[in-house]
Design a protein around this motif. Sequence first.
Motif, short mmCIF file in Angstrom:
data_model
loop_
_atom_site.label_atom_id
_atom_site.label_comp_id
_atom_site.label_asym_id
_atom_site.label_seq_id
_atom_site.Cartn_x
_atom_site.Cartn_y
_atom_site.Cartn_z
N ASP A 92 0.85 -1.19 0.00
CA ASP A 92 0.00 0.00 0.00
C ASP A 92 0.88 1.24 0.00
O ASP A 92 2.06 1.17 -0.36
N ASP A 93 0.35 2.35 0.42
CA ASP A 93 1.11 3.60 0.42
C ASP A 93 1.91 3.82 1.69
O ASP A 93 2.35 4.94 1.97
N ARG A 137 4.33 -6.34 -14.58
CA ARG A 137 4.11 -5.76 -13.26
C ARG A 137 5.36 -5.90 -12.41
O ARG A 137 6.08 -6.88 -12.52
N VAL A 138 5.59 -4.91 -11.57
CA VAL A 138 6.52 -5.08 -10.46
C VAL A 138 5.66 -5.27 -9.21
O VAL A 138 4.61 -4.63 -9.06
N LEU A 139 6.09 -6.16 -8.33
CA LEU A 139 5.27 -6.58 -7.19
C LEU A 139 5.95 -6.21 -5.88
O LEU A 139 7.18 -6.07 -5.82
N PRO A 140 5.18 -6.07 -4.81
CA PRO A 140 5.78 -5.79 -3.50
C PRO A 140 6.83 -6.82 -3.14
O PRO A 140 6.59 -8.03 -3.21
N GLY A 141 7.99 -6.33 -2.77
CA GLY A 141 9.10 -7.21 -2.42
C GLY A 141 10.06 -7.48 -3.55
O GLY A 141 11.17 -8.00 -3.31
N ASP A 142 9.70 -7.17 -4.78
CA ASP A 142 10.63 -7.34 -5.90
C ASP A 142 11.91 -6.55 -5.64
O ASP A 142 11.87 -5.44 -5.12
#
Length: 312
Positions: free
Chosen positions: A38-39, A246-251
Motif C-alpha cells: 500500500d502507500d 508488473r513489479v510486485l511488492p518485495g521485488d
Amino acid sequence: MRWVTYRSTDGTERAGLVIDGRIHGLAPGTSVIDLLGDDGQRMAEAASRATDDPGEVIDLAGANLSAPVQPPQLRDFLTFLDHLRNVQAAAQIALDPAWEEIPAFYFANVAAVIGPYDDVPISPGSEWFDYELEVAAIIGKEGSDLHPEEADDHIVGFTIFNDWSARDLQRYEMKLSLGPSKGKDSANTLGPMLVTKDELEPYRRENSYHLEMKGFVNDELMSHGWMDQMDWSWGEIVSYASRGTRVLPGDAICSGTVPTGCLFEHFAAKGPDDFGGWLKPGDVVRLEVQELGATRQEVLPAPPVHRLRTGF
C-alpha cells in the motif's frame, strides 16, 4: 525505518524494527513483505506495534539475520556504465551505444537469496569466483507500465546486494548470447536491513543517493565508489522493469556493480600475470554501504560437480 528479518531463539523467523541498535520484533507469522503493498500505512502501523508492544527485543549486534525480504522477482540492471567501460577497456572494446539507450538487466535466481552473514560456497566447477558490490531497491507497491517520474514512488527502500559470480562459467556461457545463467546462479546476498527512503532523503541527488560504497576481501579495501555514480536513475530502471508487465511488492531491482566493485575489474585492468587472485575458501568478503550497513560472509569450498556427458 530500518527493518530486518531475523531468526528468533524459538526457531521462528520474524520481522523486526531496528531502533538504537536493538531489534523490536513483531509476532511470528508476519514478514517484511507482509508490511508492503500500500502507500505505507501497513508498515507505519507495524512500526508502532514494534515500538510500543514488541514481541521481543534483542540486540542487533550478534543477531541471526536472514535476507530482509525474499523477493518474488529479482532483476539485476547495469546502471554504472563506468564499470563496463573499465572491464572492456583492457580488451580495447568500445561501449556499444545500446548501453546508453536502454538499461539492460537479467533475471537472477530468487531461490539462491541468502542472508548478510551466511557462508557462501564457491559455485560448483568454478575457479574464478567473485563478488559484486551493489544496491537493491525493494518495491513497496505493485505497478505496471510506470512512467519514470512516478516509478520512484513505488520503491519502499534499499538494501545491499551482492551478486556472487563464477566468472569462468559466465565468460564461457556468454558465447551463447543468452545472458549470464550458471555463472550467476548459486548465491545472491541481500541485507542486512531494508532502509526506507525517508531515512536516505538527506543524501538524495538527481539520479540516486550520495552513499559511499566499499568492498573488502580479508579486510583489504578492494572496491570503492558512490551510489550516485549511476548513469540511470532508480525511476528509470523501475519504469523499464514495469514496461509491459508488473513489479510486485518485495521485488528487488538491483543497481549492478559500482565501478571497481568486483575482482573482475582488477583482472581486466592488471591482466592475469599481475592479478591478485580470485576468491578462495576461507576468504571473508565484507561489503559496506553508507546508511545501509554491512554484510560479512566467508567463502567455502565448492560442492562436487556432477558432470554432463560432455565433461561440463
